[in-house]
Design a protein around this motif. Structure first.
Motif, PDB file in Angstrom:
ATOM      1  N   MET B  41       0.965  -1.172  -0.056  1.00  0.00           N
ATOM      2  CA  MET B  41       0.044   0.016   0.185  1.00  0.00           C
ATOM      3  C   MET B  41       0.976   1.204  -0.023  1.00  0.00           C
ATOM      4  SD  MET B  41      -2.946  -1.006   2.662  1.00  0.00           S
ATOM      5  CE  MET B  41      -3.970   0.321   2.141  1.00  0.00           C
ATOM      6  N   HIS B 204      -4.485   0.974  -3.058  1.00  0.00           N
ATOM      7  CA  HIS B 204      -4.615   2.016  -2.152  1.00  0.00           C
ATOM      8  C   HIS B 204      -5.656   2.243  -1.298  1.00  0.00           C
ATOM      9  CE1 HIS B 204      -6.177   3.577  -5.902  1.00  0.00           C
ATOM     10  NE2 HIS B 204      -7.086   4.364  -5.163  1.00  0.00           N
ATOM     11  N   ALA B 209      -7.417  -3.822   1.282  1.00  0.00           N
ATOM     12  CA  ALA B 209      -6.207  -4.387   1.975  1.00  0.00           C
ATOM     13  C   ALA B 209      -6.705  -5.319   3.259  1.00  0.00           C
ATOM     14  CB  ALA B 209      -5.187  -3.382   2.509  1.00  0.00           C
ATOM     15  N   GLN B 215       0.091  -6.348   5.587  1.00  0.00           N
ATOM     16  CA  GLN B 215      -0.034  -4.989   4.801  1.00  0.00           C
ATOM     17  C   GLN B 215       1.587  -4.450   4.961  1.00  0.00           C
ATOM     18  OE1 GLN B 215      -2.645  -2.219   6.508  1.00  0.00           O
ATOM     19  NE2 GLN B 215      -4.507  -3.359   5.869  1.00  0.00           N
TER      20      GLN B 215
END
Lengths: 405, 248
Positions: B41, B204, B209, B215
């Motif tokens: 991310m 993003h 996520a 992550q």
């Protein structure tokens, strides 16, 4: 990566854009078809000239009086009376490259049978003349040597004369008058048709040269000499030997000009052939340009296609295609386009040629060489014009290609 | 400890734009083990895309080492990298990148075309199996323009699966899809991950996520945070919970 896969990939890519592929090929199709047709026409006209010349005899050689000088004044060619029967005999004797030789004297006039008449020519010749000029005896017989020695009033007639004066009746044994001289018809010549200039070769009478010399023209010289070389390859030697023999007979000193000229049929064949060669080259060059334009068309489309398919190239690179695979794919695409176009063009050209031959009666000859050449040129065009766009595609950076909008 | 699939040490990547040097990655260390489902991310310009390009063997780092399945890719030539991508990696893109006017089946076959060891019969069988695995057994002969966005992305996932890669790299794979379809795609990826596939997924979107196991958050060329996902979402359950839209 094997080549079979490359070909499959390229083929699939073309299949996806059938119409565009066809339009791209159109340039090549038209180019190749026109090359085939033009060369066929060129070759055909050359062949028909050669055939007609060969019909007159490719080993035929003529000797005729040349310009002469009378007190420093140069005279024209035709009227000289410099050739004698002794010249003919000398040639027969001295020239090993010559197989047959015959004197020739000509006159034109009106041939009359009963109440019919017809303008024609009479040729005074000896028995060799038939084989030299490739005439055949259709029916009846030719002259005997006694008939030649005794200025016999006999003749052979050509088919055109028969048609005009006798219709369907058999002319052999009948009498024909040429000028004031009655001649007994002893034979009919085989049909020979028109020569290369459209002249009817069956519109004539043939009589012993003595008969024409003494009874019709009242001359002692001969107007020209016809001879045949032993073979076509000996033409040059034959011409040389005849010139030498004639210079000898005419007692010409070294350094003086010939008072005769010797021409061979094959020289004329060459002249006409080279004219038609130039024509063929010209036609070929023009259609070659259209082939070139077709090739540039392929390059153009391939180039646009590389830009348009940048993302596809990026994808192919990202899933493991190497630069060379991409190069090969685009190269094969352009080769496929041009070769496929070439095959269609060749077929189209052959069909068009046959149509022309059957509808317009044009003499056409499709040579294997022109077909093979057209095909090779197509493949070469595919490689040549495909290379640059393919190179461009292969050198793309996968990241940039994937992000290309 | 599971086998390490990806190992990156002190990875740096500079871009030169005119006189200016852009430091896209400034020394990144990252390990991804077999069976992980990692979210990469970060905001735009954080270096996550550059990272994915390097992980995907599409770009080379300026310095640092990268081991993919035990192979150091620093010394490999362009062609060797291409071969590596062909057998070790699967890509899923935001905009699907399917070949137009080419059936789903042929699209999925594409990577295998570049592997000369695979014969056409095996290629066909594997592509069919991959399409069945993403639930498109009945759409094999459809063209991309006859498929919905979600279905197209499934074809792309099938394509990434067909060469049985050690890791699937997804770049904003749900970026062009609505919520429900995104969740469907995530359900498919979760299922694949459940069956043992390692996946690295650039996104993003925080809610996307949430479906993953770990992550990794980038900012300015550094990894600023790395953590296990607490309360991992289950896509199948979330789809059930979504309101069924009544379209008028």
């Amino acid at each position: 990566m094997n080549y079979l896969n490359s070909i499959k990939i390229a083929f699939n890519a073309l299949k996806r854009n059938k119409f565009r592929a066809f339009l791209t090929m159109l340039g090549i199709i038209i180019g190749v078809a026109s090359v085939i047709v033009m060369l066929a026409i060129g070759q055909g006209s050359k062949k028909s000239i050669q055939d007609q010349m060969a019909g007159m005899g490719t080993n035929l050689i003529f000797a005729m009086p040349g310009s002469e000088q009378k007190g420093g004044v140069r005279m024209g060619n035709s009227d000289a009376q410099s050739m004698k029967l002794s010249d003919v005999e000398a040639i027969q004797r001295d020239c090993p490259a010559i197989s047959d030789v015959s004197p020739e004297v000509r006159s034109s006039g009106q041939a009359v049978v009963g109440n019919q008449n017809w303008p024609t020519s009479i040729f005074g010749v000896n028995n060799n003349y038939f084989s030299i000029r490739k005439y055949t005896i259709g029916s009846g017989r030719s002259f005997t040597s006694t008939e030649i020695d005794t200025y016999a009033k006999v003749c052979l007639v050509g088919q055109t004369v028969v048609n005009n004066l006798f219709g369907k009746t058999n002319p052999i044994g009948q009498t024909i008058r040429f000028g004031k001289i009655p001649l007994l018809i002893i034979g009919v010549l085989g049909i020979k048709g028109e020569n290369g200039w459209g002249q009817d070769q069956d519109d004539l009478l043939m009589a012993p040269y003595t008969t024409v010399q003494k009874r019709i023209l009242a001359i002692t010289h001969v107007q020209s000499i016809a001879a045949s070389a032993v073979s076509e390859s000996l033409n040059a030697a034959a011409i040389e030997q005849i010139s030498k023999s004639l210079r000898n007979s005419h007692k010409l000193k070294d350094g003086t000009e010939d008072d005769f000229q010797v021409r061979s049929q094959s020289e004329m064949v060459q002249t006409f052939s080279s004219i038609s060669d130039i024509m063929t080259a010209l036609l070929g060059a023009i259609s070659g340009i259209s082939l070139l334009v077709g090739g540039i068309g392929i390059m153009n489309i391939m180039y646009v296609s590389v830009t348009e398919r940048t993302r596809e190239i990026g994808l192919r690179l990202s899933v493991g295609g190497r630069g060379n695979d991409i190069l090969l794919q685009f190269l094969i695409e352009s080769i496929l386009l041009s070769v496929l176009g070439g095959i269609i063009g060749i077929s189209l050209g052959v069909v068009a040629t046959q149509l022309m031959a059957s509808l317009m009666n044009w003499p056409v000859v499709i040579t294997t060489v022109s077909v093979v050449m057209a095909f090779l040129v197509c493949s070469a065009i595919g490689i040549f014009f495909g290379w640059y766009p393919a190179r461009k595609a292969a050198s793309l950076n996968p990241i940039d290609a994937l992000r290309y909008e | 400890m599971m086998k390490t699939i990806i190992e990156v040490n002190q990875l740096k990547k500079d871009f030169y734009v005119g006189d200016i040097t852009v430091h896209a990655l400034r020394g990144v260390n990252l390990q991804i083990s077999e069976g992980e489902f990692v979210a990469i991310m970060g905001t735009s310009g954080s270096g996550k895309s550059t990272m994915l390009n390097i992980l995907g063997c599409l770009d080379k780092p300026t310095s640092g080492t990268y081991f993919l399945d035990g192979i150091s890719m620093g010394e490999l030539s362009k062609n060797e990298l291409a071969a590596l991508r062909n057998i070790k990696l699967g890509f899923v893109f935001q905009s699907y990148n399917l070949l137009s006017r080419t059936s789903a089946l042929e699209n999925v076959e594409l990577p295998l075309f570049y592997n000369s060891k695979i014969k056409s019969k095996e290629r066909r069988e594997r592509a069919e199996a991959a399409l069945e695995a993403v639930g498109l057994a009945d759409r094999m002969h459809h063209m991309p323009n006859q498929l919905s966005g979600g279905q197209q992305q499934r074809v792309a996932i099938a394509r990434s699966l067909v060469n049985d890669p050690v890791v699937i790299l997804a770049d904003e794979a749900t970026g062009n899809l609505d919520t429900r379809t995104s969740y469907e795609i995530m359900a498919l990826l979760q299922d694949l991950n459940q069956k043992g596939k390692t996946i690295a997924f650039v996104t993003h979107e925080a809610d996307i996520a949430k479906f993953m196991t770990r992550q990794v958050i980038f900012r300015d060329g550094h990894i600023i945070r790395e953590e296990k996902v607490p309360n991992r979402s289950n896509a199948v359950e979330l789809i059930k919970a979504l309101p069924t839209e009544e379209l008028v």
